[in-house]
Design a protein around this motif. Sequence first.
Motif, PDB file in Angstrom:
ATOM      1  N   ILE A 156      -7.772  22.356   0.176  1.00 23.62           N
ATOM      2  CA  ILE A 156      -8.081  22.839   1.526  1.00 23.62           C
ATOM      3  C   ILE A 156      -6.832  22.861   2.400  1.00 23.62           C
ATOM      4  N   LEU A 157      -6.047  21.788   2.363  1.00 23.46           N
ATOM      5  CA  LEU A 157      -4.857  21.726   3.208  1.00 23.46           C
ATOM      6  C   LEU A 157      -3.805  22.741   2.779  1.00 23.46           C
ATOM      7  N   LYS A 158      -3.692  22.957   1.473  1.00 21.01           N
ATOM      8  CA  LYS A 158      -2.746  23.965   0.997  1.00 21.01           C
ATOM      9  C   LYS A 158      -3.134  25.358   1.479  1.00 21.01           C
ATOM     10  N   GLY A 159      -4.422  25.577   1.661  1.00 25.86           N
ATOM     11  CA  GLY A 159      -4.896  26.873   2.107  1.00 25.86           C
ATOM     12  C   GLY A 159      -4.856  27.069   3.607  1.00 25.86           C
ATOM     13  N   SER A 160      -4.413  26.053   4.343  1.00 18.70           N
ATOM     14  CA  SER A 160      -4.353  26.133   5.802  1.00 18.70           C
ATOM     15  C   SER A 160      -2.918  26.371   6.262  1.00 18.70           C
ATOM     16  N   LYS A 161      -2.649  27.547   6.803  1.00 21.98           N
ATOM     17  CA  LYS A 161      -1.307  27.857   7.293  1.00 21.98           C
ATOM     18  C   LYS A 161      -0.917  26.930   8.440  1.00 21.98           C
ATOM     19  N   GLU A 162      -1.885  26.569   9.266  1.00 19.76           N
ATOM     20  CA  GLU A 162      -1.599  25.712  10.424  1.00 19.76           C
ATOM     21  C   GLU A 162      -1.145  24.319  10.008  1.00 19.76           C
ATOM     22  N   ALA A 164       0.538  23.590   7.168  1.00 16.24           N
ATOM     23  CA  ALA A 164       1.691  23.629   6.262  1.00 16.24           C
ATOM     24  C   ALA A 164       2.852  22.803   6.803  1.00 16.24           C
ATOM     25  N   GLY A 165       3.395  21.922   5.965  1.00 16.99           N
ATOM     26  CA  GLY A 165       4.557  21.123   6.341  1.00 16.99           C
ATOM     27  C   GLY A 165       4.274  19.991   7.299  1.00 16.99           C
ATOM     28  N   THR A 166       3.002  19.634   7.477  1.00 20.33           N
ATOM     29  CA  THR A 166       2.665  18.594   8.451  1.00 20.33           C
ATOM     30  C   THR A 166       2.083  17.339   7.807  1.00 20.33           C
ATOM     31  N   TYR A 167       1.951  17.325   6.491  1.00 16.92           N
ATOM     32  CA  TYR A 167       1.314  16.189   5.821  1.00 16.92           C
ATOM     33  C   TYR A 167       1.973  15.956   4.459  1.00 16.92           C
ATOM     34  N   ARG A 168       1.715  14.777   3.926  1.00 13.02           N
ATOM     35  CA  ARG A 168       2.157  14.423   2.570  1.00 13.02           C
ATOM     36  C   ARG A 168       1.070  13.545   1.957  1.00 13.02           C
ATOM     37  N   LEU A 169       0.401  14.047   0.943  1.00  9.89           N
ATOM     38  CA  LEU A 169      -0.623  13.260   0.270  1.00  9.89           C
ATOM     39  C   LEU A 169       0.021  12.328  -0.743  1.00  9.89           C
ATOM     40  N   ILE A 170      -0.344  11.056  -0.680  1.00  7.55           N
ATOM     41  CA  ILE A 170       0.210  10.061  -1.601  1.00  7.55           C
ATOM     42  C   ILE A 170      -0.949   9.451  -2.389  1.00  7.55           C
ATOM     43  N   ALA A 171      -1.252  10.060  -3.529  1.00  5.99           N
ATOM     44  CA  ALA A 171      -2.312   9.547  -4.396  1.00  5.99           C
ATOM     45  C   ALA A 171      -1.693   8.607  -5.419  1.00  5.99           C
ATOM     46  N   TYR A 172      -2.319   7.477  -5.631  1.00  2.00           N
ATOM     47  CA  TYR A 172      -1.756   6.511  -6.574  1.00  2.00           C
ATOM     48  C   TYR A 172      -2.853   5.642  -7.173  1.00  2.00           C
ATOM     49  N   GLU A 173      -2.548   5.116  -8.331  1.00  4.21           N
ATOM     50  CA  GLU A 173      -3.443   4.203  -9.025  1.00  4.21           C
ATOM     51  C   GLU A 173      -2.752   2.864  -9.130  1.00  4.21           C
TER      52      GLU A 173
END
Length: 237
Positions: A156-162, A164-173
């Motif tokens: 969803i976030l990748k598909g939002s132009k608004e 773009a460049g405002t977040y960083r997802l940090i998924a970890y186990e």
Amino acid sequence: EVSEMSERSKQNVAHGLAWSYYVGYLKLVLPRLKKSIEEFNRANLNMLACRETWKLHILVPLSCDVYDDLEKADSNIQYLTDLTEITLTRAGTKKRVYKHSLYAIRDEDNKLWPCAVEYATPLQSLYAMSQDECAAFSREDRLEQAKLFYRTLEEILKGSKECAGTYRLIAYEELGEAETHFLSREILWHLRQQRHEEYAMYEGNQPHNPSTTLSSTELDLQISESDLPQPLRSDCF
């Protein structure tokens, strides 16, 4: 059995609504984040000097174990202050306030890396659900749901132009054995990657991707049960 499935469906609907609300929150605040950081920097001697890190770093632990206090999760994470507040009128509430906390992440050389960090809050409800015997929600269910949440949020976030460049997802186990500074190392790896991206330089001592940090390709799911939540839609808000 019918009663149990009905209860499970209700739980799924509730979590689907919580996820949708969270996505709506992100799509509301993320486009305004850089302006908030710019205002903060002007008042604080350009504390966040690396523009590539002018993002909201969203923690997605697949265990769904969320700490309310990041400083208690890792002593190398220190709360600094809050960024400039975002004030909006929403759903009948005048001047509703949204804010993000700024933390300093201490590295192995005692250097401080400031950044905005927060957990993906819907994971809290997934964790609570797995602890409730009445929910009939296993650890395996929780892991699959956490992966689904990450993949859907990323899409969803990748598909939002608004956004773009405002977040960083940090998924970890998280590793089986508790490590005192596990979380700070995860965040530091992402901050260093962003700094390399900004200056387009490769350093011989560039840190390797830690085995616990996961990419979207590593989060493939085998989900066929009809009662599992469906992917979130970006048009809910």
